[in-house]
Design a protein around this motif. Sequence first.
Motif, PDB file in Angstrom:
ATOM      1  N   UNK A 107     -45.303  72.750 -69.644  1.00  0.00           N
ATOM      2  CA  UNK A 107     -45.444  74.111 -70.174  1.00  0.00           C
ATOM      3  C   UNK A 107     -46.746  74.756 -69.685  1.00  0.00           C
ATOM      4  N   UNK A 108     -47.781  73.962 -69.547  1.00  0.00           N
ATOM      5  CA  UNK A 108     -49.034  74.497 -69.016  1.00  0.00           C
ATOM      6  C   UNK A 108     -48.839  74.969 -67.568  1.00  0.00           C
ATOM      7  N   UNK A 109     -48.075  74.194 -66.807  1.00  0.00           N
ATOM      8  CA  UNK A 109     -47.780  74.608 -65.434  1.00  0.00           C
ATOM      9  C   UNK A 109     -47.033  75.923 -65.380  1.00  0.00           C
ATOM     10  N   UNK A 110     -46.065  76.108 -66.275  1.00  0.00           N
ATOM     11  CA  UNK A 110     -45.375  77.388 -66.334  1.00  0.00           C
ATOM     12  C   UNK A 110     -46.329  78.493 -66.768  1.00  0.00           C
ATOM     13  N   UNK A 111     -47.271  78.140 -67.651  1.00  0.00           N
ATOM     14  CA  UNK A 111     -48.269  79.117 -68.078  1.00  0.00           C
ATOM     15  C   UNK A 111     -49.137  79.599 -66.930  1.00  0.00           C
ATOM     16  N   UNK A 112     -49.451  78.699 -65.996  1.00  0.00           N
ATOM     17  CA  UNK A 112     -50.213  79.093 -64.810  1.00  0.00           C
ATOM     18  C   UNK A 112     -49.471  80.188 -64.055  1.00  0.00           C
TER      19      UNK A 112
END
Length: 431
Positions: free
Chosen positions: A175-180
């Motif tokens: 999810x953090x990667x998608x947030x990037x």
Amino acid sequence: MQNLLIQISPIGRNVMPLIIKPGPCCQRFHRCFTTGRVSYSRLNAARQHFTRHKKLFPGLLSQVVRQSATAAEAAAPEISQKAQKIVGGWLLSCAGMCAGAVLLGGITRLTESGLSMVDWKLFKDMKPPRSQQEWEEEFEIYKQYPEYKYVAQEKGDMTLSEFKFIYYMEWGHRMWGRGVGLVFALPALYFLKKGWISKALKPRLAIYTALIGFQGFLGWYMVKSGLQEQPNSTDIPRVSQYRLASHLGSALLLYTLFLWNGLAHVLPPAQIPDFKQLARVRGMAHGLMAAVFVTALSGAFVAGLDAGLTYNSWPKMADRWIPDDLLAISPKWKNIFENATTVQFNHRYLAQGTVVLISAFWLMVRKYPLPIRARLAVNCLAGMAFIQATMGILTLLWYVPTHLAATHQSGSVVLLSMATWLALELRRLPK
């Protein structure tokens, strides 16, 4: 059009006697240059003039094109300082998101959570299991893969609560990667619409977009390598160290690009006094940045092979400077990437060599008249190099505790940041 004619009229006056021919179109074309006044008839005359006499003045045509580009560039609205600062802050925020992804990825690896989610779906992955039944179904799917079988054989059955922990770790990283991607894409579209993105930055946005997409692909490509059945039941399921290094390397590259351009937007360029060794100092600063990057990348091979647990002594490796099994694999070149002993050996000496290079650079530039910020960057880089080396040694001696190993990986990002900042401060400014 009238302003453009005023800009290029000096060119026309210089070569007009060579190209004016008898005829009404030529006379109207000449008046366009001399008066700077435009009418429909004169525009039409100019069109006829270029059509009839284009072979007579290719030199004028090329000069007109160049002057037109210059005039159009000068007439383009300038991006305000406030807008540049806002864009710079956004780029630095993207860099911070990348740094967070690297940290979360390291913790996910250290807690052996990366193989808990056995598929990759862009939108379905965003909602974790909620009910007890959904968790049990997800757990049953996980049990079919090599990691659970190995854990059950070596450590006993895994409980559902233990599975939830590793699942949430991997889910948070994804999810953090998608947030990037969101933190980058949404403001980028807004700033492009506002006209706050400079001409030089626009192609770089395309590069950032490609790298972010490539990161998502590499993440799943890496995880997929750890879901395959192992040749022996006693082999530890691991992701490919090659894919892990590629995943980390592209993340660090994206972080460095965001950081460089973000700092370039928010920090006013400092004038560097010209001295004899300036070009050499600039080259060495970029060399240090490359050395830090390569050393951090070698750490990915250490993590991928659990090489930090092979020799837990320093400065020697089991009372030897060069261990006996350094070249145990054939062919020899594979030891660099697949032999845990060689991988740790390389990481040790790359790190120690980087510290020596940074220290030598610090000593060398003390006598040069560097600006205040560049001097501060050199001092921060030298100090962080010793902190990072100390954390690496302690991580090794204490058998890679999760909290210290994660801090050591974060330290590599900080050290790379200092090296990037230093290279930016010493960059050559356009005249």
